[in-house]
Scaffold this motif. Structure first.
Motif, PDB file in Angstrom:
ATOM      1  N   LYS A 186       3.359   5.065  -3.273  1.00 31.59           N
ATOM      2  CA  LYS A 186       2.007   5.575  -3.018  1.00 31.59           C
ATOM      3  C   LYS A 186       0.953   4.583  -3.511  1.00 31.59           C
ATOM      4  O   LYS A 186      -0.017   4.285  -2.804  1.00 31.59           O
ATOM      5  CB  LYS A 186       1.838   6.930  -3.713  1.00 31.59           C
ATOM      6  CG  LYS A 186       0.610   7.680  -3.323  1.00 31.59           C
ATOM      7  CD  LYS A 186       0.660   9.070  -3.958  1.00 31.59           C
ATOM      8  CE  LYS A 186      -0.485   9.917  -3.503  1.00 31.59           C
ATOM      9  NZ  LYS A 186      -0.418  11.264  -4.075  1.00 31.59           N
ATOM     10  N   ALA A 187       1.148   4.028  -4.712  1.00 25.92           N
ATOM     11  CA  ALA A 187       0.193   3.055  -5.260  1.00 25.92           C
ATOM     12  C   ALA A 187       0.157   1.785  -4.415  1.00 25.92           C
ATOM     13  O   ALA A 187      -0.917   1.230  -4.167  1.00 25.92           O
ATOM     14  CB  ALA A 187       0.557   2.722  -6.709  1.00 25.92           C
ATOM     15  N   LEU A 188       1.311   1.330  -3.961  1.00 36.60           N
ATOM     16  CA  LEU A 188       1.356   0.106  -3.153  1.00 36.60           C
ATOM     17  C   LEU A 188       0.716   0.311  -1.778  1.00 36.60           C
ATOM     18  O   LEU A 188       0.005  -0.566  -1.282  1.00 36.60           O
ATOM     19  CB  LEU A 188       2.796  -0.384  -3.015  1.00 36.60           C
ATOM     20  CG  LEU A 188       3.405  -0.975  -4.285  1.00 36.60           C
ATOM     21  CD1 LEU A 188       4.896  -1.188  -4.123  1.00 36.60           C
ATOM     22  CD2 LEU A 188       2.700  -2.265  -4.675  1.00 36.60           C
ATOM     23  N   ILE A 189       0.967   1.451  -1.167  1.00 33.82           N
ATOM     24  CA  ILE A 189       0.365   1.730   0.142  1.00 33.82           C
ATOM     25  C   ILE A 189      -1.162   1.696   0.040  1.00 33.82           C
ATOM     26  O   ILE A 189      -1.839   1.179   0.929  1.00 33.82           O
ATOM     27  CB  ILE A 189       0.870   3.070   0.712  1.00 33.82           C
ATOM     28  CG1 ILE A 189       2.325   2.913   1.154  1.00 33.82           C
ATOM     29  CG2 ILE A 189      -0.008   3.554   1.864  1.00 33.82           C
ATOM     30  CD1 ILE A 189       3.012   4.212   1.528  1.00 33.82           C
ATOM     31  N   ARG A 190      -1.698   2.215  -1.052  1.00 30.80           N
ATOM     32  CA  ARG A 190      -3.155   2.183  -1.254  1.00 30.80           C
ATOM     33  C   ARG A 190      -3.675   0.767  -1.472  1.00 30.80           C
ATOM     34  O   ARG A 190      -4.813   0.462  -1.138  1.00 30.80           O
ATOM     35  CB  ARG A 190      -3.528   3.035  -2.457  1.00 30.80           C
ATOM     36  CG  ARG A 190      -3.364   4.503  -2.246  1.00 30.80           C
ATOM     37  CD  ARG A 190      -3.731   5.254  -3.502  1.00 30.80           C
ATOM     38  NE  ARG A 190      -3.568   6.683  -3.317  1.00 30.80           N
ATOM     39  CZ  ARG A 190      -3.305   7.516  -4.287  1.00 30.80           C
ATOM     40  NH1 ARG A 190      -3.175   7.086  -5.521  1.00 30.80           N
ATOM     41  NH2 ARG A 190      -3.169   8.803  -4.038  1.00 30.80           N
ATOM     42  N   ALA A 191      -2.845  -0.106  -2.067  1.00 28.92           N
ATOM     43  CA  ALA A 191      -3.327  -1.413  -2.516  1.00 28.92           C
ATOM     44  C   ALA A 191      -3.139  -2.554  -1.519  1.00 28.92           C
ATOM     45  O   ALA A 191      -3.916  -3.499  -1.533  1.00 28.92           O
ATOM     46  CB  ALA A 191      -2.638  -1.789  -3.837  1.00 28.92           C
ATOM     47  N   VAL A 192      -2.116  -2.486  -0.680  1.00 29.79           N
ATOM     48  CA  VAL A 192      -1.844  -3.637   0.186  1.00 29.79           C
ATOM     49  C   VAL A 192      -2.757  -3.634   1.412  1.00 29.79           C
ATOM     50  O   VAL A 192      -3.181  -2.573   1.882  1.00 29.79           O
ATOM     51  CB  VAL A 192      -0.364  -3.710   0.633  1.00 29.79           C
ATOM     52  CG1 VAL A 192       0.573  -3.813  -0.534  1.00 29.79           C
ATOM     53  CG2 VAL A 192      -0.002  -2.555   1.530  1.00 29.79           C
ATOM     54  N   PRO A 193      -3.053  -4.821   1.948  1.00 26.80           N
ATOM     55  CA  PRO A 193      -3.865  -4.902   3.166  1.00 26.80           C
ATOM     56  C   PRO A 193      -3.175  -4.186   4.332  1.00 26.80           C
ATOM     57  O   PRO A 193      -1.951  -4.057   4.364  1.00 26.80           O
ATOM     58  CB  PRO A 193      -3.960  -6.409   3.428  1.00 26.80           C
ATOM     59  CG  PRO A 193      -3.640  -7.063   2.127  1.00 26.80           C
ATOM     60  CD  PRO A 193      -2.713  -6.135   1.409  1.00 26.80           C
ATOM     61  N   ASP A 194      -3.982  -3.749   5.294  1.00 33.79           N
ATOM     62  CA  ASP A 194      -3.465  -2.967   6.411  1.00 33.79           C
ATOM     63  C   ASP A 194      -2.491  -3.728   7.307  1.00 33.79           C
ATOM     64  O   ASP A 194      -1.697  -3.102   8.012  1.00 33.79           O
ATOM     65  CB  ASP A 194      -4.623  -2.452   7.279  1.00 33.79           C
ATOM     66  CG  ASP A 194      -5.429  -1.382   6.568  1.00 33.79           C
ATOM     67  OD1 ASP A 194      -4.901  -0.770   5.612  1.00 33.79           O
ATOM     68  OD2 ASP A 194      -6.590  -1.163   6.964  1.00 33.79           O
ATOM     69  N   ASP A 195      -2.534  -5.053   7.294  1.00 35.62           N
ATOM     70  CA  ASP A 195      -1.630  -5.808   8.164  1.00 35.62           C
ATOM     71  C   ASP A 195      -0.257  -6.047   7.528  1.00 35.62           C
ATOM     72  O   ASP A 195       0.590  -6.716   8.109  1.00 35.62           O
ATOM     73  CB  ASP A 195      -2.251  -7.137   8.582  1.00 35.62           C
ATOM     74  CG  ASP A 195      -2.504  -8.063   7.406  1.00 35.62           C
ATOM     75  OD1 ASP A 195      -2.753  -7.566   6.295  1.00 35.62           O
ATOM     76  OD2 ASP A 195      -2.463  -9.294   7.615  1.00 35.62           O
ATOM     77  N   LEU A 196      -0.026  -5.462   6.356  1.00 33.60           N
ATOM     78  CA  LEU A 196       1.263  -5.595   5.682  1.00 33.60           C
ATOM     79  C   LEU A 196       1.974  -4.247   5.638  1.00 33.60           C
ATOM     80  O   LEU A 196       1.351  -3.199   5.618  1.00 33.60           O
ATOM     81  CB  LEU A 196       1.075  -6.120   4.262  1.00 33.60           C
ATOM     82  CG  LEU A 196       0.388  -7.474   4.127  1.00 33.60           C
ATOM     83  CD1 LEU A 196       0.313  -7.882   2.670  1.00 33.60           C
ATOM     84  CD2 LEU A 196       1.096  -8.529   4.953  1.00 33.60           C
ATOM     85  N   ALA A 197       3.293  -4.319   5.607  1.00 32.76           N
ATOM     86  CA  ALA A 197       4.112  -3.108   5.552  1.00 32.76           C
ATOM     87  C   ALA A 197       4.648  -2.895   4.144  1.00 32.76           C
ATOM     88  O   ALA A 197       4.950  -3.853   3.438  1.00 32.76           O
ATOM     89  CB  ALA A 197       5.274  -3.220   6.530  1.00 32.76           C
ATOM     90  N   VAL A 198       4.755  -1.626   3.773  1.00 33.00           N
ATOM     91  CA  VAL A 198       5.442  -1.233   2.552  1.00 33.00           C
ATOM     92  C   VAL A 198       6.728  -0.565   3.030  1.00 33.00           C
ATOM     93  O   VAL A 198       6.726   0.598   3.419  1.00 33.00           O
ATOM     94  CB  VAL A 198       4.592  -0.268   1.695  1.00 33.00           C
ATOM     95  CG1 VAL A 198       5.371   0.161   0.456  1.00 33.00           C
ATOM     96  CG2 VAL A 198       3.265  -0.904   1.316  1.00 33.00           C
TER      97      VAL A 198
END
Length: 190
Positions: A63-75
């Motif tokens: 959840k924290a990573l999804i909020r933090a990474v740019p939209d063009d990257l996948a978690v």
């Protein structure tokens, strides 16, 4: 599907499987979709089931990573990561750039994270060596009990050139230039 599991047999020749063999086995139903396996240097290895604490750490970190990474990257959550023709693993989390490629490969992985409890020795030892050999530049192993993180960087053929252990209250930041905005403390997640 129940499959008999045995320890490695010494001094016997083995038929090693490739990653493509493994995917064909899944497609044809030889390996069931619910089986938790990794292919390590041509041999199937059963992956341990997760306990609730492990799952909680994974969910909160995701959840924290999804909020933090740019939209063009996948978690990626437990994606199949091909390290070479005879090895694939299913780490807990992988950050990577979206692509139409049929398989996620080590060269596309910006950060690979394992959350570990019963497999801590394997994740810090043999799996870290495999990640380094494949060129994974940022490999984190999180101890699910203590929330200490072992960060592996500077991959080489014989392992990682840089290995650091950080406590639960220290700030974690990936080294990939597209992830500079990502900074978190595990103590804030639990």
């Amino acid at each position: 599907m129940n499959v008999m599991v045995t320890p490695k047999a010494d001094d016997l020749s083995r038929r090693l499987f490739t990653v493509e063999d493994a995917f064909r086995m899944v497609e044809t139903g030889i390996i069931g979709p619910d089986e938790r396996l990794e292919l390590i240097e041509g041999e199937f290895v059963r992956v341990n089931s997760k306990n609730n604490f492990h799952q909680s750490v994974q969910n909160r970190l995701t959840k924290a990573l999804i909020r933090a990474v740019p939209d063009d990257l996948a978690v990626g959550i437990e994606p199949t990561l091909k390290l070479d023709d005879f090895t694939f693993v299913e780490p807990d989390i992988v950050l990577y750039r979206y692509s139409e490629a049929p398989r996620l490969t080590a060269d596309r992985a910006m950060l690979v994270i394992e959350i570990s409890d019963s497999s801590l020795g394997f994740d810090l030892g043999p799996k870290a060596r495999l990640m380094a050999q494949a060129g994974v530049t940022d490999y984190w192993v999180i101890n699910a009990q203590s929330l200490e993180v072992t960060i592996h960087r500077e991959p080489r053929a014989d392992g990682y050139g840089s290995i650091r252990r950080l406590g639960r209250g220290e700030t974690l930041s990936p080294i990939h230039p597209d992830l500079t905005a990502v900074a978190l403390r595990l103590a804030d997640l639990v």
